[in-house]
Design a protein around this motif. Structure first.
Motif, mmCIF file in Angstrom:
data_model
loop_
_atom_site.group_PDB
_atom_site.id
_atom_site.type_symbol
_atom_site.label_atom_id
_atom_site.label_comp_id
_atom_site.label_asym_id
_atom_site.label_seq_id
_atom_site.Cartn_x
_atom_site.Cartn_y
_atom_site.Cartn_z
ATOM 1 N N VAL A 458 0.863 -1.174 0.000
ATOM 2 C CA VAL A 458 0.000 0.000 0.000
ATOM 3 C C VAL A 458 0.902 1.226 0.000
ATOM 4 C CG1 VAL A 458 -1.745 1.292 1.263
ATOM 5 C CG2 VAL A 458 -1.761 -1.194 1.319
ATOM 6 N N ARG A 459 0.556 2.198 -0.819
ATOM 7 C CA ARG A 459 1.279 3.471 -0.782
ATOM 8 C C ARG A 459 0.287 4.565 -0.418
ATOM 9 N NH1 ARG A 459 6.342 4.270 -3.034
ATOM 10 N NH2 ARG A 459 5.866 6.470 -3.249
ATOM 11 N N SER A 460 0.714 5.512 0.394
ATOM 12 C CA SER A 460 -0.167 6.607 0.776
ATOM 13 C C SER A 460 0.664 7.837 1.090
ATOM 14 C CB SER A 460 -1.000 6.226 1.999
ATOM 15 O OG SER A 460 -1.682 7.347 2.511
ATOM 16 N N TRP A 461 0.556 8.888 0.265
ATOM 17 C CA TRP A 461 1.318 10.105 0.549
ATOM 18 C C TRP A 461 0.876 10.711 1.866
ATOM 19 C CZ3 TRP A 461 -1.385 14.389 1.586
ATOM 20 C CH2 TRP A 461 -2.652 14.532 1.036
ATOM 21 N N GLU A 462 -0.371 10.467 2.255
ATOM 22 C CA GLU A 462 -0.871 11.084 3.491
ATOM 23 C C GLU A 462 -0.038 10.667 4.691
ATOM 24 O OE1 GLU A 462 -4.780 11.252 6.374
ATOM 25 O OE2 GLU A 462 -4.830 9.992 4.586
ATOM 26 N N HIS A 463 0.435 9.446 4.713
ATOM 27 C CA HIS A 463 1.199 8.964 5.858
ATOM 28 C C HIS A 463 2.659 8.666 5.520
ATOM 29 C CE1 HIS A 463 -1.991 8.510 8.937
ATOM 30 N NE2 HIS A 463 -2.721 8.606 7.861
ATOM 31 N N PRO A 476 2.495 -16.955 -1.872
ATOM 32 C CA PRO A 476 2.344 -18.066 -2.822
ATOM 33 C C PRO A 476 1.245 -17.759 -3.836
ATOM 34 C CG PRO A 476 2.454 -18.869 -0.561
ATOM 35 C CD PRO A 476 2.340 -17.391 -0.473
ATOM 36 N N ALA A 477 1.458 -18.141 -5.088
ATOM 37 C CA ALA A 477 0.547 -17.748 -6.159
ATOM 38 C C ALA A 477 -0.674 -18.651 -6.278
ATOM 39 C CB ALA A 477 1.293 -17.719 -7.485
ATOM 40 N N ASP A 478 -0.636 -19.834 -5.648
ATOM 41 C CA ASP A 478 -1.729 -20.773 -5.833
ATOM 42 C C ASP A 478 -2.877 -20.468 -4.882
ATOM 43 O OD1 ASP A 478 0.141 -21.501 -3.796
ATOM 44 O OD2 ASP A 478 -1.038 -23.316 -3.508
ATOM 45 N N GLY A 479 -4.084 -20.817 -5.300
ATOM 46 C CA GLY A 479 -5.244 -20.696 -4.431
ATOM 47 C C GLY A 479 -5.916 -19.335 -4.507
ATOM 48 N N ARG A 480 -7.023 -19.241 -3.764
ATOM 49 C CA ARG A 480 -7.830 -18.027 -3.738
ATOM 50 C C ARG A 480 -7.444 -17.198 -2.518
ATOM 51 N NH1 ARG A 480 -14.485 -18.152 -3.674
ATOM 52 N NH2 ARG A 480 -14.840 -16.031 -4.456
ATOM 53 N N TYR A 481 -7.390 -15.859 -2.695
ATOM 54 C CA TYR A 481 -6.990 -14.978 -1.601
ATOM 55 C C TYR A 481 -8.017 -13.867 -1.391
ATOM 56 C CZ TYR A 481 -2.326 -16.972 -1.180
ATOM 57 O OH TYR A 481 -1.282 -17.819 -0.948
ATOM 58 N N TRP A 482 -8.058 -13.410 -0.144
ATOM 59 C CA TRP A 482 -8.899 -12.282 0.225
ATOM 60 C C TRP A 482 -8.043 -11.227 0.912
ATOM 61 C CZ3 TRP A 482 -14.243 -12.426 -0.787
ATOM 62 C CH2 TRP A 482 -14.710 -13.656 -1.250
ATOM 63 N N VAL A 483 -8.371 -9.973 0.668
ATOM 64 C CA VAL A 483 -7.707 -8.875 1.368
ATOM 65 C C VAL A 483 -8.472 -8.612 2.656
ATOM 66 C CG1 VAL A 483 -7.037 -6.446 1.284
ATOM 67 C CG2 VAL A 483 -6.928 -7.843 -0.793
ATOM 68 N N ALA A 484 -7.757 -8.619 3.775
ATOM 69 C CA ALA A 484 -8.382 -8.399 5.076
ATOM 70 C C ALA A 484 -7.508 -7.458 5.892
ATOM 71 C CB ALA A 484 -8.581 -9.729 5.809
ATOM 72 N N ARG A 485 -8.019 -7.032 7.040
ATOM 73 C CA ARG A 485 -7.265 -6.174 7.952
ATOM 74 C C ARG A 485 -7.418 -6.694 9.374
ATOM 75 N NH1 ARG A 485 -9.443 -1.787 8.889
ATOM 76 N NH2 ARG A 485 -11.333 -1.882 7.622
ATOM 77 N N SER A 486 -6.366 -6.543 10.151
ATOM 78 C CA SER A 486 -6.414 -6.886 11.568
ATOM 79 C C SER A 486 -6.709 -5.636 12.379
ATOM 80 C CB SER A 486 -5.072 -7.486 12.009
ATOM 81 O OG SER A 486 -4.073 -6.469 12.039
ATOM 82 N N GLU A 487 -6.794 -5.796 13.700
ATOM 83 C CA GLU A 487 -6.974 -4.632 14.571
ATOM 84 C C GLU A 487 -5.854 -3.632 14.399
ATOM 85 O OE1 GLU A 487 -8.394 -4.844 18.730
ATOM 86 O OE2 GLU A 487 -8.384 -7.008 18.448
ATOM 87 N N ALA A 488 -4.682 -4.097 13.997
ATOM 88 C CA ALA A 488 -3.505 -3.226 13.886
ATOM 89 C C ALA A 488 -3.443 -2.482 12.560
ATOM 90 C CB ALA A 488 -2.235 -4.060 14.063
ATOM 91 N N ASP A 489 -4.479 -2.604 11.727
ATOM 92 C CA ASP A 489 -4.432 -2.008 10.388
ATOM 93 C C ASP A 489 -5.649 -1.142 10.130
ATOM 94 O OD1 ASP A 489 -2.050 -3.496 9.615
ATOM 95 O OD2 ASP A 489 -3.352 -5.255 9.599
ATOM 96 N N ALA A 490 -5.433 0.168 10.049
ATOM 97 C CA ALA A 490 -6.513 1.086 9.691
ATOM 98 C C ALA A 490 -6.756 1.040 8.191
ATOM 99 C CB ALA A 490 -6.156 2.508 10.128
ATOM 100 N N PRO A 491 -7.963 1.398 7.739
ATOM 101 C CA PRO A 491 -8.243 1.374 6.297
ATOM 102 C C PRO A 491 -7.293 2.280 5.528
ATOM 103 C CG PRO A 491 -10.273 1.653 7.557
ATOM 104 C CD PRO A 491 -9.143 1.784 8.529
ATOM 105 N N ASP A 492 -6.791 1.788 4.415
ATOM 106 C CA ASP A 492 -6.033 2.540 3.419
ATOM 107 C C ASP A 492 -4.610 2.907 3.811
ATOM 108 O OD1 ASP A 492 -8.268 2.545 1.726
ATOM 109 O OD2 ASP A 492 -9.054 4.371 2.640
ATOM 110 N N ILE A 493 -4.303 3.061 5.104
ATOM 111 C CA ILE A 493 -2.996 3.609 5.466
ATOM 112 C C ILE A 493 -2.026 2.582 6.039
ATOM 113 C CG2 ILE A 493 -3.913 5.914 5.845
ATOM 114 C CD1 ILE A 493 -3.865 5.379 8.837
ATOM 115 N N ASP A 494 -2.508 1.427 6.444
ATOM 116 C CA ASP A 494 -1.631 0.433 7.063
ATOM 117 C C ASP A 494 -1.518 -0.807 6.183
ATOM 118 O OD1 ASP A 494 -0.932 1.859 9.439
ATOM 119 O OD2 ASP A 494 -2.936 1.488 10.212
ATOM 120 N N GLY A 495 -0.986 -1.877 6.774
ATOM 121 C CA GLY A 495 -0.804 -3.115 6.030
ATOM 122 C C GLY A 495 -2.095 -3.881 5.836
#
Length: 526
Positions: A458-463, A476-495
């Motif tokens: 993620v890139r964000s000039w704001e932070h 790994p390239a195989d299989g299906r993936y979903w993008v998720a966030r943990s408690e430690a990740d705010a929307p858009d600005i963290d991992g």
């Protein structure tokens, strides 16, 4: 034969900048829909286009100006009858200059006018149509259109901007959310009372003004009923929340000592950020409460205790520190000492187990020597922030810092930013690696696309966040993936957490961490 039914005027919007600006955009769209306008994602074909701008740093201003000029050029080429409105921080800051610099614009509006956008849209559209000959841009010859447009640009467009904003939304304010269904930003206050020497926000956004606690809770309850799983509390200074609502309040309580004394003197039923978090935590439902934009000078033991005792409040704090060397803190007018910051972080980590602490720093501030910068690097290494971004200092006209001596060359600022982020990259990899084998609750955002898996960043000039260009552990390239966030990740600005297997967007799922990249984690469902 026609039905006689009038086609609604269509309005498009380009919204730039931070989450606070996004909420303003949502309020404008909600007000327009309530007034019978039609919202469109097709900017080129809209009858009216609003560019909602940011003016926080140079990069944000350049992005805003580019968006305005590109929109005006596209209009001239494809849709001369389109009315162009510029809203947000840029006209708020440059209310007297922009009409002369941007004659292409049909109207400017400031922070206080977001709820009045329907009237301004109607005025801008009428102005545009009048100059084009009564509404049909296609009727006159192109040479006539060009002549009328040239005449239009000689006349100053209307400017709807209050010098000192005072507006604050409430529960009844119409709003059309632009975020995904499962998370929302909740603006708990507006404006700022801090004297930071580098910052123009108090002049643009006005003094701090809090919403009543009950009004915020009503909005939160409605959002939860709509399916929101994460409430992101935002303002310019969230930790100041409620202090302006007290009797006989004064703006001169920005320092930790004055703020703590004022907080202790509050009556038992006074609204504070702690009382707000506790009431939100008591609402029914399965959701997170995330705290963004806090100031180190306004943290109290009561607030630390509230977060620790409220299970729905994410163990995550966004607290920009800007620097750590005493001389830099003094020149920046941050009102906090190095020792105060060190002690505060120790109290926060001891009082809130599992806390993920995000901060940002400014490098290249006027007068920053190599010695001062080295002190910052040592602090980064010693503190090991879970999340960290770095800005290069941006000189802002009208601030104290702009007039200081000792301004630093851009190349030096950039090198310092890269050196600081290189330190954080090493720390981030170690922190990510330490999570492998652990369990976590994550909020699923969406299914990952090929581009997500290719970049995993993620890139964000704001932070000021950067990723390394060197190879790192890959997904790994195989299989299906979903993008998720943990408690430690705010929307858009963290991992992010890349989840293998099956999941449902907008829902919580408990996972086991099985790998990591630079800043992101790889997980599988339990």
């Amino acid at each position: 034969m026609t039905s006689g039914k009038k086609t609604p005027v269509s309005v498009g919007m380009i919204s730039l900048g931070c989450a606070k600006n996004l909420v303003d955009a949502e309020i404008m769209l909600g007000s327009l829909i309530q007034s019978g306008f039609r919202i469109t994602n097709e900017a080129a074909s809209a009858d009216v286009l609003i560019v909602n701008t940011c003016s926080f740093i140079d990069a944000a201003q350049e992005e805003s100006i580019d968006a305005i000029l590109e929109s005006a050029q596209a209009r001239q080429r494809d849709h001369p009858g389109q009315a162009l409105i510029v809203s947000g921080c840029l006209p708020q800051r440059f209310r007297d200059d922009l009409p002369k610099l941007l004659p292409e614009v049909d109207a400017f509006m400031g922070i206080d006018q977001v709820a009045q956008v329907s009237d301004i849209v109607a005025q801008a559209l009428a102005r545009r149509r009048e100059k084009l000959g009564g509404g049909a841009a296609e009727a006159p010859a192109r040479t006539e259109v060009a002549r009328r447009l040239a005449q239009l640009e000689k006349e100053p467009p209307p400017v709807h901007v209050h010098l000192r904003p005072s507006y604050i939304p409430d529960f009844a304010t119409p709003r059309f959310r632009l975020t995904p269904r499962h998370f929302a930003y909740v603006k708990i206050a507006e404006g700022c009372n801090h004297p930071c020497s580098f910052c123009i926000i108090p002049r643009m956004r006005g003094s701090h003004r809090s919403r009543p606690q009950g009004d915020i809770v009503r909005e939160a309850r409605r959002l939860i009923a709509e399916g929101v799983k994460e409430l992101n509390l935002i303002s310019q200074d969230s930790t100041y929340y409620g202090l302006d609502l007290r009797a006989g309040q004064s703006r001169a309580i920005s320092s930790p000592e004055k703020f703590t004394a004022a907080a202790h003197a509050l009556p038992a039923d006074a609204a504070t950020l702690g009382t707000l978090l506790r009431e939100l935590n008591d609402l029914r439902g399965n959701f997170w409460i995330r705290l963004l934009y806090t100031h180190p000078a306004h943290w109290t033991d009561e607030l630390i205790g509230a977060i620790a005792q409220c299970p729905k409040v994410a163990r995550y704090v966004d607290m920009p520190l800007q620097h750590i060397h005493p001389n830099m803190l003094e020149r920046m007018r941050r009102e906090t000492s190095r020792q105060y910051i060190v002690d505060l972080i120790a109290r926060m980590r001891a009082g809130i187990p599992g806390l993920a602490l995000r901060t940002t720093f400014i490098v290249g501030f006027p007068g920053e020597t190599e010695e001062y910068f080295q002190a910052l690097l040592e602090f980064i290494r010693a503190t090991r922030f879970e999340r960290l971004g770095v800005f290069t200092y941006s000189q802002q006209a009208g601030t104290r810092a702009a007039k200081m001596e000792g301004h630093i060359a851009g190349a030096v600022k950039k090198r310092r930013q890269q050196r600081a982020m290189a330190e954080q990259l090493r720390i981030a990899r170690q922190i990510s690696a330490a999570h492998v084998g652990s369990e976590a609750m994550v909020l699923v955002e969406r299914e990952a696309g090929a581009r997500d898996l290719e970049t995993a960043q993620v890139r964000s000039w704001e932070h000021g966040l950067i990723r390394s260009a060197s190879p790192s552990p890959s997904i790994p390239a195989d299989g299906r993936y979903w993008v998720a966030r943990s408690e430690a990740d705010a929307p858009d600005i963290d991992g992010r957490v890349y989840l293998r297997g099956e999941a449902v967007a907008g829902e919580f799922v408990r996972v086991r961490i099985i790998g990591h990249t630079d800043y992101d984690l790889i997980a599988g469902p339990l």
